[in-house]
Write a protein that holds these residues in place. Structure first.
Motif, PDB file in Angstrom:
ATOM      1  N   PRO A 243       0.670  -1.203  -0.012  1.00 15.81           N
ATOM      2  CA  PRO A 243       0.026  -0.175   0.063  1.00 15.81           C
ATOM      3  C   PRO A 243       0.815   1.205   0.022  1.00 15.81           C
ATOM      4  O   PRO A 243       1.828   1.209   0.920  1.00 15.81           O
ATOM      5  N   ALA A 244       0.710   2.106  -0.916  1.00 12.16           N
ATOM      6  CA  ALA A 244       1.367   3.332  -1.075  1.00 12.16           C
ATOM      7  C   ALA A 244       0.516   4.483  -1.166  1.00 12.16           C
ATOM      8  O   ALA A 244      -0.571   4.508  -1.978  1.00 12.16           O
ATOM      9  N   VAL A 245       0.816   5.603  -0.403  1.00  9.42           N
ATOM     10  CA  VAL A 245       0.008   6.576  -0.430  1.00  9.42           C
ATOM     11  C   VAL A 245       1.026   7.974  -0.668  1.00  9.42           C
ATOM     12  O   VAL A 245       2.210   7.949   0.010  1.00  9.42           O
ATOM     13  N   CYS A 246       0.366   9.081  -1.014  1.00 11.55           N
ATOM     14  CA  CYS A 246       1.233  10.448  -0.964  1.00 11.55           C
ATOM     15  C   CYS A 246       0.279  11.276  -0.241  1.00 11.55           C
ATOM     16  O   CYS A 246      -0.866  11.458  -0.276  1.00 11.55           O
ATOM     17  N   VAL A 247       1.203  11.882   0.587  1.00 13.02           N
ATOM     18  CA  VAL A 247       0.549  13.045   1.430  1.00 13.02           C
ATOM     19  C   VAL A 247       1.123  14.310   1.090  1.00 13.02           C
ATOM     20  O   VAL A 247       2.396  14.422   1.710  1.00 13.02           O
ATOM     21  N   SER A 248       0.859  15.217   0.304  1.00 18.53           N
ATOM     22  CA  SER A 248       1.595  16.345  -0.526  1.00 18.53           C
ATOM     23  C   SER A 248       1.198  17.574   0.351  1.00 18.53           C
ATOM     24  O   SER A 248       0.084  18.050   0.584  1.00 18.53           O
ATOM     25  N   PRO A 249       2.317  18.365   0.910  1.00 20.76           N
ATOM     26  CA  PRO A 249       2.062  19.649   1.465  1.00 20.76           C
ATOM     27  C   PRO A 249       1.390  20.646   0.602  1.00 20.76           C
ATOM     28  O   PRO A 249       0.739  21.487   1.080  1.00 20.76           O
ATOM     29  N   LYS A 250       1.499  20.457  -0.716  1.00 24.30           N
ATOM     30  CA  LYS A 250       0.699  21.307  -1.799  1.00 24.30           C
ATOM     31  C   LYS A 250      -0.769  21.175  -1.528  1.00 24.30           C
ATOM     32  O   LYS A 250      -1.433  21.889  -1.930  1.00 24.30           O
ATOM     33  N   ASP A 251      -1.007  20.103  -1.078  1.00 25.11           N
ATOM     34  CA  ASP A 251      -2.648  20.055  -0.965  1.00 25.11           C
ATOM     35  C   ASP A 251      -3.210  20.535   0.317  1.00 25.11           C
ATOM     36  O   ASP A 251      -4.451  20.391   0.724  1.00 25.11           O
ATOM     37  N   TYR A 252      -2.407  20.997   1.032  1.00 27.97           N
ATOM     38  CA  TYR A 252      -2.915  21.719   2.508  1.00 27.97           C
ATOM     39  C   TYR A 252      -2.484  23.078   2.362  1.00 27.97           C
ATOM     40  O   TYR A 252      -1.335  23.687   2.120  1.00 27.97           O
ATOM     41  N   PRO A 253      -3.446  24.082   2.910  1.00 26.23           N
ATOM     42  CA  PRO A 253      -3.274  25.395   3.060  1.00 26.23           C
ATOM     43  C   PRO A 253      -2.208  25.899   3.888  1.00 26.23           C
ATOM     44  O   PRO A 253      -1.502  26.982   3.805  1.00 26.23           O
TER      45      PRO A 253
END
Ligand code: GRF
Length: 203
Positions: A54-64
């Motif tokens: 299982p691989a997931v991206c949590v990108s700072p670009k998606d958060y204000p």
């Protein structure tokens, strides 16, 4: 069974070394239960998917805000619920609350012999550039526990690599990976898996 969460930002050759050493039994009784990247384009995510991890991206670009990013990042790690977190080329500083929650349960690989060429600003090719500029004849890699500082946690394993006269940052980076990083990171995980290295208790 040791449950690993591997955090990545780039190519993922260290992740690959972990996957291969689990497959060949050098790392015993271990499963990678999640791979997490801050970078959607990280090839490491492909490597994970190719192996059914299982691989997931949590990108700072998606958060204000940075705080909201960190909150989502920590929630994702908590959901993966690992015994041990491995930073394998992860270029985001781990927030203090997470360090406190996962005491002696986060390890990092750094491409120099700490305390040389480490700390804020020393990542990727910059580390090898600095080693060449200083003219050291030996460099290497270090696996260490992660604490609140940058590359300041307890040293767990180091391996030396000779610098050659004709080295560029690129050739040195490649040799440090091949001769040191891809060996000592799996070795330390194997020690955690077989109980030789005592890691923090789950809280
Ligand atoms: C490695 O040199 C590691 O030491 C550093 O970042 C690089 C990651 O390479 N922290 P990869 O993504 O594992 O190929």
């Amino acid at each position: 069974m040791l449950k690993l969460c591997v955090l990545v930002s780039g190519g993922g050759t260290n992740l690959q070394a972990i996957i291969d050493n689990i497959a060949n039994g050098i790392i015993p009784d271990t499963e990678i239960v999640g791979v997490l990247s801050n970078n959607r384009k990280a090839f490491a995510l492909e490597r994970a998917k190719n192996h059914g991890i299982p691989a997931v991206c949590v990108s700072p670009k998606d958060y204000p805000t940075r705080d909201l990013f960190y909150q989502a990042f920590m929630e994702t790690v908590d959901r993966i619920d690992p015994d041990l977190i491995v930073l394998a080329g992860f270029l985001v500083a781990i927030p203090a609350p997470m360090v406190q929650k996962y005491q002696r349960r986060i390890i990092n690989i750094h491409p120099s012999l700490i305390p040389s060429f480490c700390g804020v600003g020393y990542y990727g090719l910059r580390v090898h550039q600095a080693a060449l500029e200083r003219g050291v004849k030996i460099t290497g890699a270090t696996v260490h526990f992660v604490d609140e500082g940058t590359d300041t946690g307890e040293i767990l394993m180091q391996k030396a690599v000779e610098v050659q006269d004709k080295d560029t940052p690129e050739t040195l980076q490649k040799r440090v990976m091949e001769e040191a990083e891809w060996k000592i990171l799996p070795q330390v995980i194997a020690m955690a898996a077989n109980g030789t290295l005592k890691i923090g208790e789950r809280t």
